[in-house]
Enzyme design. Structure first.
Site, PDB file in Angstrom:
ATOM      1  CD  GLU A 204      62.781  43.081  68.655  1.00 64.78           C
ATOM      2  OE1 GLU A 204      63.439  42.618  67.718  1.00 64.78           O
ATOM      3  OE2 GLU A 204      63.194  44.041  69.359  1.00 64.78           O
ATOM      4  CB  CYS A 205      61.577  40.013  74.709  1.00 63.31           C
ATOM      5  SG  CYS A 205      62.036  39.070  76.187  1.00 63.31           S
ATOM      6  N   GLY A 206      59.280  41.221  75.738  1.00 66.88           N
ATOM      7  CA  GLY A 206      58.185  41.788  76.509  1.00 66.88           C
ATOM      8  C   GLY A 206      57.037  42.251  75.639  1.00 66.88           C
TER       9      GLY A 206
END
Length: 439
Positions: free
Chosen positions: A326-328
């Site tokens: 997720e994201c990073g």
């Protein structure tokens, strides 16, 4: 349901977090079992709540969470608590255009659980006029009750008297005041506050805030104002685990895992097995699935690129078992990550995406997704609700249908196209999942 209070404000940057942490610390030091909650999708503030109270905090989001999940998470906050202190986000009534009680606004949470509002007012640059703002908040939404106000950034004793005169005129109690003090501000970076685990001398800072609460807030009156309505608990509505043994990246670069996600996984018998990519550790081979949460990999890209044991172990894990980022975490699963200085760092190369922080652009908002293929988060077409908040840009072309993770829309059902990637057992997306399934 335990009694509660919502600390909110007419707008952002009014001092909600300062007042919330001060109140939590002071009441916890009195021996009360204080539990925290954050209204909305913010994943940084709950860690500060936990540091202030000694107990986990949760997110309560009236848009992303259906009623069952919302009540289940509120039940986590209230469990064995003498008092729940919820912190708002943005302004008290700020949210998305949605059905009644489902806007994501702080006021929805206060109304659902009967928690009176402590309104934090930044009084810098105003005096009696502050009362007009408070009066407007008190009458805007008949579902909620303003218990009183806390004045923040008071310039002098005279300034306080003028502000209080205006509030006395409209009959709104003043429950305390904090003087203007730049030393109260917690350090920030581009996604908000620096993480709790990275904040130097955090305990000392929290103790100072607790001292200021003892000196400047009417804690007895605030406690007396707390209230709450009983609601049915729905523990079965908490998120289901993606596997029975979940390897979870956890360190300064990977820390944005929503507390209710981890609580739901554990409640259903799953074991979370943490590992640190920054310490060059790999996910344990005996785990069923690997989860890479968001965080700040852009600040540690060089160390991640040099972590051969982590990267090789992650690739080996992904050859036979699911991995989701997720994201990073999504960026680390990609081909490369360019940091703010323009240095390009090779990443795991498990997904066909390259990202950059050299030219920052804010991506912010709720995401309502339908999965493009079966995976650990559900079957094809399954609905997810999450939130996106980052400054990274994708340097590679958008995904096609054959490789996209999901088709997404915003909170107002505006189609945003295909998003995220999937390749084999590996999936990733820029949004953080809050809820799975139809509301």
């Amino acid at each position: 349901m335990s009694p509660g209070l919502l600390v909110a404000a007419p707008r952002s940057s009014s001092g909600k977090t300062t007042v919330t942490l001060a109140l939590m610390r002071a009441l916890a030091r009195r021996g009360l079992r204080v539990r925290g909650a954050k209204c909305g999708p913010d994943y940084i503030d709950p860690a500060f709540h936990q540091a202030a109270t000694g107990h986990p905090s949760v997110n309560l989001d009236s848009f992303a969470m259906g009623p069952g999940l919302l009540d289940a998470v509120a039940g986590l906050a209230a469990h064995e608590a003498d008092l729940v202190v919820a912190e708002g986000s943005m302004g008290l009534f700020d949210g998305v255009r949605a059905g009644a009680g489902r806007t994501g606004a702080n006021a929805d949470i206060a109304a659902r659980y009967g928690w009176p509002v402590i309104l934090v007012l930044d009084v810098s640059g105003a005096a009696q006029s502050v009362a007009a703002v408070a009066l407007g908040c008190a009458h805007y939404d008949p579902r909620i009750t303003i218990a009183g106000v806390v004045l923040n950034k008071v310039a002098s004793a005279r300034h306080r008297r003028l502000v209080e005169a205006g509030l006395a005129r409209v009959g709104i109690p003043v429950l305390g005041a904090l003087m203007r003090d730049a030393g109260l501000v917690l350090p920030e970076r581009h996604l908000g506050l620096v993480q709790a685990r990275e904040t130097a001398d955090l305990d000392a800072r929290l103790d100072r805030l607790g001292d200021l609460a003892e000196q400047g807030l009417d804690l007895d009156a605030i406690l007396a104002a707390a209230a709450g309505a009983a609601v049915p608990s729905s523990p079965g509505a908490l998120p289901r685990p993606p596997g029975q043994r979940i390897a979870v990246a956890s360190d300064a670069a990977f820390s944005f895992l929503y507390p209710h996600q981890a609580a739901g996984w554990r409640a259903m018998g799953a074991e979370l097995v943490p590992f640190s990519p920054l310490a060059d550790a790999a996910p344990q081979a005996g785990c069923d699935v690997c989860w890479l949460p968001g965080g700040y990999p852009e600040l540690h890209a060089g160390r991640i690129a040099a972590a051969r044991t982590f990267l090789d172990g992650l690739r080996a894990f992904a050859s036979s078992k699911p991995v989701h980022g997720e994201c990073g975490g999504y960026m680390v699963l990609g081909e490369s990550l360019e940091d703010a200085a323009g240095v390009v760092h090779p990443m795991a190369n498990l997904l066909p995406v390259a990202t950059s922080y050299r030219v920052r652009r804010l991506h912010l908002g709720y995401r309502v997704a339908r999965l493009c293929a079966d995976g650990v988060l559900g079957a094809t077409g399954a609905r997810l609700v999450g939130h996106e908040f980052h400054y990274a840009s994708e340097l590679t072309p958008p995904p096609g249908t054959a490789e996209a993770f999901a088709r997404i829309a915003d909170a107002e059902a505006v189609d945003l196209g295909l998003a995220g990637h999937r390749r084999g057992r590996v999936t990733g997306t820029f949004f953080h999942v809050i809820a799975v399934g139809d509301a």
